[in-house]
Design a protein around this motif. Structure first.
Motif, PDB file in Angstrom:
ATOM      1  N   UNK A 343       0.750  -1.144  -0.031  1.00  0.00           N
ATOM      2  CA  UNK A 343       0.077  -0.121   0.107  1.00  0.00           C
ATOM      3  C   UNK A 343       0.604   1.108  -0.086  1.00  0.00           C
ATOM      4  N   UNK A 344       1.985   1.342   0.923  1.00  0.00           N
ATOM      5  CA  UNK A 344       2.742   2.583   0.862  1.00  0.00           C
ATOM      6  C   UNK A 344       3.213   2.778  -0.504  1.00  0.00           C
ATOM      7  N   UNK A 345       3.480   1.918  -1.667  1.00  0.00           N
ATOM      8  CA  UNK A 345       4.130   2.218  -2.823  1.00  0.00           C
ATOM      9  C   UNK A 345       3.292   2.040  -4.049  1.00  0.00           C
ATOM     10  N   UNK A 346       1.788   2.263  -3.766  1.00  0.00           N
ATOM     11  CA  UNK A 346       0.910   2.093  -4.784  1.00  0.00           C
ATOM     12  C   UNK A 346       1.217   3.603  -5.661  1.00  0.00           C
ATOM     13  N   UNK A 347       0.538   3.667  -6.945  1.00  0.00           N
ATOM     14  CA  UNK A 347       0.269   4.715  -7.677  1.00  0.00           C
ATOM     15  C   UNK A 347      -1.042   5.388  -7.614  1.00  0.00           C
ATOM     16  N   UNK A 348      -1.426   6.509  -8.271  1.00  0.00           N
ATOM     17  CA  UNK A 348      -2.629   6.852  -8.373  1.00  0.00           C
ATOM     18  C   UNK A 348      -3.036   6.723  -9.858  1.00  0.00           C
ATOM     19  N   UNK A 349      -4.477   6.256 -10.415  1.00  0.00           N
ATOM     20  CA  UNK A 349      -4.703   6.225 -11.741  1.00  0.00           C
ATOM     21  C   UNK A 349      -4.562   7.477 -12.348  1.00  0.00           C
ATOM     22  N   UNK A 350      -4.739   8.679 -11.813  1.00  0.00           N
ATOM     23  CA  UNK A 350      -4.883   9.769 -12.338  1.00  0.00           C
ATOM     24  C   UNK A 350      -3.516  10.543 -12.779  1.00  0.00           C
TER      25      UNK A 350
END
Length: 542
Positions: A343-350
């Motif tokens: 979770x701390x390393x995920x990206x945002x789709x935007x």
């Protein structure tokens, strides 16, 4: 009752075989129990090595070495010290995978391990005490064998992993083999092949999970702390979900280490630092792609992230350097089933105009242009020509680490990576690779083998009598490995060779011990890291 002489010959910690002198034979009741000729350890080693060379297959070579190990620890480690590069893949990875798969058929001796059954939590302390047999245990390697190498869940067969890891600790760093204890936690297995195998030696039950499992782990840790208060507890090849949870619970409370999370992270960081030495680039300028976001992949991301912060970035800035790719593709903050470590390393789709298309490695590489790509995916051939050429088009010295092992699971072959990048790739592999010639340059390929790091880490912590093993001590270990290789030599490796294992294990141990001393975490009166390490080194001699 067994005669005194036979007890000595059957004790691998005391047995010297034909090397017992006449005086010793009289003293220990060995008269008439051995042939007349008294041999030196050098003569025994030469004879055994000749026999080793006569064996046709790697597995047969391993069986011979295990026979020596089971009978005479001193001779085994004398031999291993002499032939460490040759023996490492035989006693450990990759040949150990075959030994585990054939464990039941070839079982002869328990190799002084403790076998703990989930069905008898009340016996844990007694079982550990019986297995230790009065020895002063300082190092325990424990596995429940849910996630072994690239071969998965192997139940009680996985005890070979604990035995093998401890062999490397002694051969590399010099921990006394009489002070170590391999432990198998038999919590069942989900391997259908084993459950149906009439020869299987473990609990023939589905793997126990949840509260019952973690209660057992808590009881085990308590028993270790009570029985062996000066010991380091090393966790190995636990499942994806359990490994991190156990480490998080105990890392700040006891002296413990998880090789799959921390060892892999340290060696990958050391390799990337080595690559930066060669490319003359800054770590803080890199874009990291981790392919395979399981225990090992997340351990690597965390170690690199922590180093970026140590080098001056804020947590928010450091996070922007990481992209995780798993079987679903790039991991976003709304990807279902994320683990707490992901979770701390995920990206945002935007962040992306084509987020819905980033479902495979090539698409992600095209979108983010990584400069460092590390594979722990066990997806063979996934670092293919298209992926590598796309990466190489945007970075002058692509850092590519296909770390999955054994060989059949590697993301790429080192020779292909050199060819596809015209010799520019800086490579570390999870398996040993011979030197490669490309365009008139001899390339040495670094092996990102945890064996380069964990023996020194553990031995340093034990020598300093450290209370815990924290992130600063682990970072000290990673930095200790850089500076051994000449980065200006054409074809230089990003990591030092296994042939120098004993030399740099000592260096790592000293840096870890020094870090413990500097942080006020060392034992009473321990102020000199070098002498603390030196006085604890065991040498294989009679």
């Amino acid at each position: 009752m067994m005669r005194k002489g036979m007890q000595v010959l059957n004790d691998p910690f005391k047995n010297k075989g034909t090397a017992f002198t006449m005086e010793e034979r009289k003293k220990y009741g060995l008269l008439g129990l051995l042939p007349s000729c008294v041999r030196t350890i050098e003569e025994q080693a030469t004879e055994t090595y000749n026999l080793y060379q006569s064996k046709d297959s790697q597995i047969e070579k391993r069986h011979l070495l295990m026979e020596v190990f089971n009978n005479n620890r001193t001779l085994f480690f004398y031999l291993m010290k002499q032939h460490i590069t040759e023996f490492m893949p035989i006693v450990y990875d990759p040949v150990i995978a075959e030994a585990i798969e054939k464990y039941n058929e070839r079982y002869i001796k328990p190799q002084d391990a403790a076998y703990l059954s989930i069905e008898h939590p009340e016996l844990i302390k007694e079982e550990l005490t019986d297995a230790a047999d009065g020895r002063d245990i300082r190092l325990i390697v424990v596995t429940d064998a849910e996630g072994i190498l690239g071969i998965g869940d192997w139940g009680v067969n996985g005890v070979d992993i604990s035995v093998g890891k401890l062999m490397v600790y002694t051969a590399a760093a010099g921990i006394n083999p009489s002070q170590v204890l391999p432990v198998s936690i038999d919590a069942g297995t989900n391997n259908e092949k084993l459950l149906k195998d009439p020869n299987y030696l473990g609990n023939r039950i589905k793997r126990v999970e949840g509260e019952e499992y973690f209660d057992f782990i808590d009881r085990f840790v308590d028993a270790v702390e009570e029985s062996f208060p000066k010991s380091l507890l090393h966790f190995e090849d636990f499942g994806r979900g359990t490994a991190a949870r156990i480490l998080d619970k105990y890392q700040d409370k006891i002296l413990t280490f998880n090789d799959d999370i921390q060892g892999t992270g340290i060696i990958a960081l050391a390799g990337v630092l080595g690559a930066m030495n060669i490319s003359k680039e800054k770590l803080t300028d890199q874009t990291f792609l981790t392919f395979g976001a399981g225990t090992a992949g997340m351990g690597i991301a965390k170690m690199l992230y922590d180093e970026l912060i140590r080098q001056g970035l804020t947590p928010a800035e450091a996070k922007q350097h990481f992209y995780l790719v798993d079987k679903q593709g790039l991991l976003f903050d709304d990807t279902p089933g994320l683990t707490p470590k992901q979770k701390p390393f995920t990206r945002q789709r935007s962040e992306f105009s084509n987020a819905e298309e980033l479902t495979n490695l090539l698409a992600v590489v095209k979108a983010i242009h990584p400069t460092v790509m590390i594979g722990t995916s066990t997806q063979p051939g996934s670092f293919n020509e298209a992926v590598v050429k796309e990466m190489a088009a945007y970075t002058p010295r692509p850092v590519i680490f296909p770390l999955s092992n054994p060989t059949k699971l590697a993301e790429a072959k080192a020779a292909d990576l050199l060819k596809w990048t015209d010799g520019k790739a800086l490579i570390a592999t999870g398996i040993p690779v011979k030197d490669l010639d490309y365009n008139g340059v001899r390339y040495q390929i670094g092996q990102a083998n945890n064996a380069l790091i964990y023996p020194g880490v553990g031995f340093g912590a034990l020598s300093a009598e450290a209370k815990v093993l924290n992130d600063d001590m682990l970072a000290a270990a990673a930095h200790a490995l850089s500076g051994i290789v000449d980065p200006n030599k054409p074809g230089a490796a990003v990591l030092p060779p296994v042939s120098k294992l004993t030399e740099f294990s000592k260096r790592v141990a000293e840096k870890v011990a020094q870090s413990a001393i500097d942080q006020g975490l060392a034992g009473k009166g321990i102020t000199d890291a070098r002498s603390a390490v030196e006085k604890n080194i065991w040498l294989p001699k009679y």
